[in-house]
Design a protein around this motif. Structure first.
Motif, PDB file in Angstrom:
ATOM      1  N   GLN A 179      -0.218  -3.387  -6.937  1.00 29.10           N
ATOM      2  CA  GLN A 179      -0.010  -4.231  -5.880  1.00 29.10           C
ATOM      3  C   GLN A 179      -0.458  -3.742  -4.957  1.00 29.10           C
ATOM      4  O   GLN A 179      -1.515  -2.522  -5.074  1.00 29.10           O
ATOM      5  CB  GLN A 179       1.975  -4.248  -5.744  1.00 29.10           C
ATOM      6  CG  GLN A 179       2.178  -4.860  -6.877  1.00 29.10           C
ATOM      7  CD  GLN A 179       3.484  -4.945  -6.604  1.00 29.10           C
ATOM      8  OE1 GLN A 179       4.737  -4.591  -5.744  1.00 29.10           O
ATOM      9  NE2 GLN A 179       3.150  -7.131  -5.771  1.00 29.10           N
ATOM     10  N   PHE A 180      -1.138  -4.276  -3.857  1.00 29.70           N
ATOM     11  CA  PHE A 180      -2.517  -4.138  -2.948  1.00 29.70           C
ATOM     12  C   PHE A 180      -2.742  -5.391  -1.654  1.00 29.70           C
ATOM     13  O   PHE A 180      -1.810  -5.985  -1.575  1.00 29.70           O
ATOM     14  CB  PHE A 180      -3.648  -4.461  -3.669  1.00 29.70           C
ATOM     15  CG  PHE A 180      -4.028  -4.932  -3.963  1.00 29.70           C
ATOM     16  CD1 PHE A 180      -4.489  -5.550  -4.951  1.00 29.70           C
ATOM     17  CD2 PHE A 180      -4.541  -6.331  -3.322  1.00 29.70           C
ATOM     18  CE1 PHE A 180      -4.567  -6.296  -5.828  1.00 29.70           C
ATOM     19  CE2 PHE A 180      -5.252  -7.673  -3.716  1.00 29.70           C
ATOM     20  CZ  PHE A 180      -4.931  -7.752  -4.903  1.00 29.70           C
TER      21      PHE A 180
ATOM     22  N   ALA B 159       0.762  -1.628  -0.447  1.00 29.04           N
ATOM     23  CA  ALA B 159       0.549   0.114   0.172  1.00 29.04           C
ATOM     24  C   ALA B 159       0.791   0.862  -0.049  1.00 29.04           C
ATOM     25  O   ALA B 159       0.235   2.594   0.369  1.00 29.04           O
ATOM     26  CB  ALA B 159      -1.315  -0.149   1.125  1.00 29.04           C
ATOM     27  N   LEU B 160       1.979   1.164   0.361  1.00 33.26           N
ATOM     28  CA  LEU B 160       3.090   2.519   0.050  1.00 33.26           C
ATOM     29  C   LEU B 160       3.255   2.558  -1.466  1.00 33.26           C
ATOM     30  O   LEU B 160       3.283   1.471  -2.295  1.00 33.26           O
ATOM     31  CB  LEU B 160       4.414   1.920   0.686  1.00 33.26           C
ATOM     32  CG  LEU B 160       3.983   1.682   1.972  1.00 33.26           C
ATOM     33  CD1 LEU B 160       5.435   0.465   2.765  1.00 33.26           C
ATOM     34  CD2 LEU B 160       3.494   2.478   3.250  1.00 33.26           C
TER      35      LEU B 160
HETATM   36 CA   LIG Z   1       0.268  -0.600  -4.171  1.00 31.72          CA
END
Ligand SMILES: [Ca+2]
Ligand SMILES: [Ca+2]
Ligand SMILES: [Ca+2]
Ligand SMILES: [Ca+2]
Ligand SMILES: [Zn+2]
Length: 664
Positions: free
Chosen positions: A457-458, A450-451
């Protein structure tokens, strides 16, 4: 939980398990597990818990009827240092070896006892570009072997520095933080938990689940002390010593899948195990734990972290043997702490060192952070070729492809310069997250996904799970006209609902911002805050299951600095302004046509790269002369950090923004 069974003796017992998954069942009932193996778990239980376990069909065999008396009898025989004796040893070392160590108090326990760490390095008062190593003992207050192993290792470094070139090299090129007892109240009471009856190795906020009596993530002061220390220093390697079994235990504790760095981690684990005679295990395979220190350290900072479980004999020569074996293993792994990729991240204009996040894209490896003071980073990584990406808010990311790492030693990238770009502002760091309804076998999403910018991408939060993200101390979300930040949801085929809260403290109070679903925009204005450093995203608890249960968080972006970029003016007003010198060291002078006819200056605002107003000159100040001098101080008279600033000049309604650089 040792203390909560007031009036009842806590017993050490063996519970027979039908499947390894029964461990999870026991943990959910808040049974204190201290060891497990094929078909059994060793637990600390009172009579009521034994009854309920038996009622649930478990067979329970009592091994020690009065566990506290058993532990006290060993401890009171004097084989292990008491809290006061630990201090006496540390204090005498600090006096005897001032050139290579310094005794720090990291903080205080619930009952006000100091939590010490001895810093061992050359020039111990100076932050140098060195990999930092943290050795921790006695987190479980009744597990004293960690105090002995860490104190002995400390003694070995100090007393052999003068005579051994190996120790000299190690001490001169590393920074050790040696904390022999991080649960002083537990040590004094000889209890596993701290004095609030919380198991500190269940209290950490990375996939926290409220086990071990922990009321909230990072709830205990003893936890917060270690979390803060981790944030303020560039730890690359951590060993946390316990005495419930005989393992070299590596992350994850919460999840069965090995992390992407696992081959390197297993290689280092094996080196440690071969030297000590311990057995390598991943934490989850031993028994699942949530809220452990090793998961927190590795999960939030990328520092490699282990829990070492060793025996705790009531026999001086056996204790010595354990200390020697762990010393030999530590020397080997600490030498390898500088193997991998290293560099120093700096602002390209000013040369100021930057706190940044370093990601390893191909192949994927866990991200790390550069030192907040010196900008240096040290990624312990195995032989191979890696694509490296360096991120800091307020700067354009920098990609360095095909970094070749040798089998031994390190590849130095030297200074990595980031160019200021005020539009780059994303979630920078994972502060904590809640473990809830995760499909642990299949959910391979990670909070770190999440950065940074949205990239598909999660991190799937899990039904009703949550995450707290740090936008950066220098780059909080700022309330500007209109929307201030965006939350991006990745596409898993379902639009998940979620709640968004903000705060200026990682532990709240949390102010509600909005409840929504999918990718959405948010206005800080509804909270009444002018800025917010932390964003908390909570899944709305709709029924979703499977590997991507809950909200799928890709990224959080803040827009607060948009609008504060240098504008190129070709109009006449531009001709009337000069700013010099730029870059400036002591002060910068703005020459402007005050009081002249058309383009008179009516206000001057100075912003930092984060878009925060740091200084204003109002009309009455400006009209006193036709030049304004800014000496690099903010409204409170403090000198601002070196870096890029924007001077916004209001020429009777025409606003001109100029970029200036403060270099000191
Ligand atoms: Ca991400
Ligand atoms: Ca040093
Ligand atoms: Ca706003
Ligand atoms: Ca989902
Ligand atoms: Zn322990």
């Amino acid at each position: 939980m040792t203390l909560s069974h007031a009036g009842q003796r806590v017993k050490l017992a063996t519970v027979t398990l039908h499947t390894h998954h029964d461990i999870y069942d026991l943990s959910r009932q808040d049974i204190t597990i201290i060891d497990a193996g094929k078909g059994f778990a060793k637990v600390l239980v009172g009579d009521a818990e034994i009854e309920s376990l038996r009622a649930a069909g478990y067979s329970v065999d009592i091994i020690i009827n009065d566990y506290q008396a058993f532990k006290d009898s060993t401890f009171e025989r004097g084989f292990y240092h008491t809290y006061d004796q630990v201090y006496a040893v540390l204090d005498s070392f600090a006096q005897e070896y001032p050139g290579i160590c310094r005794l720090d108090t990291l903080g205080f326990s619930v009952q006000g006892r100091a939590i010490w760490a001895m810093r061992v390095t050359d020039n111990p008062g100076v932050e140098e570009n060195e990999p930092e190593i943290r050795l921790i003992g006695n987190m479980h207050g009744d597990e004293h072997i960690g105090t002995e192993v860490t104190l002995y290792f400390l003694r070995y470094l100090l007393t052999n520095y003068a005579s051994s070139s190996r120790i000299q090299d190690l001490v001169n090129s590393r920074e050790f933080w040696i904390a022999p007892t991080i649960n002083p109240d537990g040590k004094v009471a000889n209890t596993r938990e701290n004095c609030n009856d919380v198991d500190l190795n269940r209290d950490y906020g990375f996939f926290w689940a409220g086990w071990g009596g922990s009321p909230s993530p990072n709830s205990q002061i003893e936890t917060q002390v270690m979390v803060q220390h981790l944030e303020e220093n560039d730890i690359v390697l951590e060993y946390n010593y316990h005495s419930a079994a005989e393992y070299v235990n590596y992350p994850w504790d919460y999840h069965p899948a090995d992390p992407p760095d696992s081959q390197h981690i297993i290689d280092l684990s094996t080196l440690y195990a071969v030297t000590t005679g311990l057995t390598v295990t991943n934490g989850y395979d031993w028994y699942q734990v949530t809220g452990s220190l090793q998961d927190y350290t590795f999960g939030t900072t990328g520092s490699l972290a282990w829990t070492i479980e060793t025996t705790e004999p009531a026999n001086s020569s056996l204790i010595d043997q354990i200390c020697y074996a762990n010393r030999d293993a530590l020397l080997l792994v600490c030498e390898r702490a500088a193997w991998g990729i290293e560099g120093v991240v700096k602002d390209s204009l000013t040369g100021v060192p930057l706190l940044s996040r370093i990601e390893f894209l191909d192949p994927d490896r866990t991200c790390i952070y550069s030192d907040p003071h010196n900008g240096d980073f040290h990624k312990m990584i195995g032989q191979g070729t890696y694509d490296v990406m360096v991120f800091a808010n307020g700067y354009a990311p920098k990609r360095i492809d095909s970094v070749v790492v040798p089998a031994t030693g390190s590849t130095a990238l030297g200074d990595v310069h980031l160019a200021p770009d005020s539009s780059v502002r994303y979630a920078f760091r994972v502060v904590l997250c809640r473990f809830r309804n995760h499909d642990t076998d299949n959910n391979k999403t990670r909070p770190r996904f999440a950065l940074g910018p949205p990239d598909a991408q999660f991190f799937s939060l899990g039904q009703n799970g949550y995450v707290v993200l740090d936008m950066g101390a220098q780059t909080p979300v700022v309330d500007v006209p209109g929307n201030d930040f965006a939350v991006y949801e990745a596409d898993d085929g379902v639009i998940d609902g979620y709640y968004v809260y903000v705060s200026n403290s990682w532990e709240g109070p949390w102010l509600w911002c909005d409840s929504t679903g999918g990718t959405a925009f948010f206005d800080l204005a509804v909270t009444g805050l002018s800025e917010a450093r932390y964003v908390r995203i909570v899944d709305d608890a709709d029924i979703t299951t499977g590997p991507y249960a809950g909200f799928d968080l890709d990224a959080v972006q803040s827009f607060s600095s948009i609008g504060i970029t240098e504008e190129v003016h070709t109009g006449e007003e531009q001709l009337h302004i000069t700013l010099a010198p730029n870059p400036f060291r002591n002060s910068i002078t703005l020459l402007c046509p005050v009081g002249s006819k058309q383009f008179s200056v009516v206000g001057i605002d100075i912003f930092d790269v984060g878009g925060r107003l740091i200084k204003q000159f109002d009309y009455p100040t400006i009209v006193q002369s036709n030049q304004i001098v800014w000496d690099g101080t903010d409204e409170t008279g403090h000198t601002v950090p070196r870096g890029l600033y924007f001077i916004q000049i209001d020429l009777s309604g025409n606003v001109v923004t100029k970029k200036v650089v403060f270099v000191k």
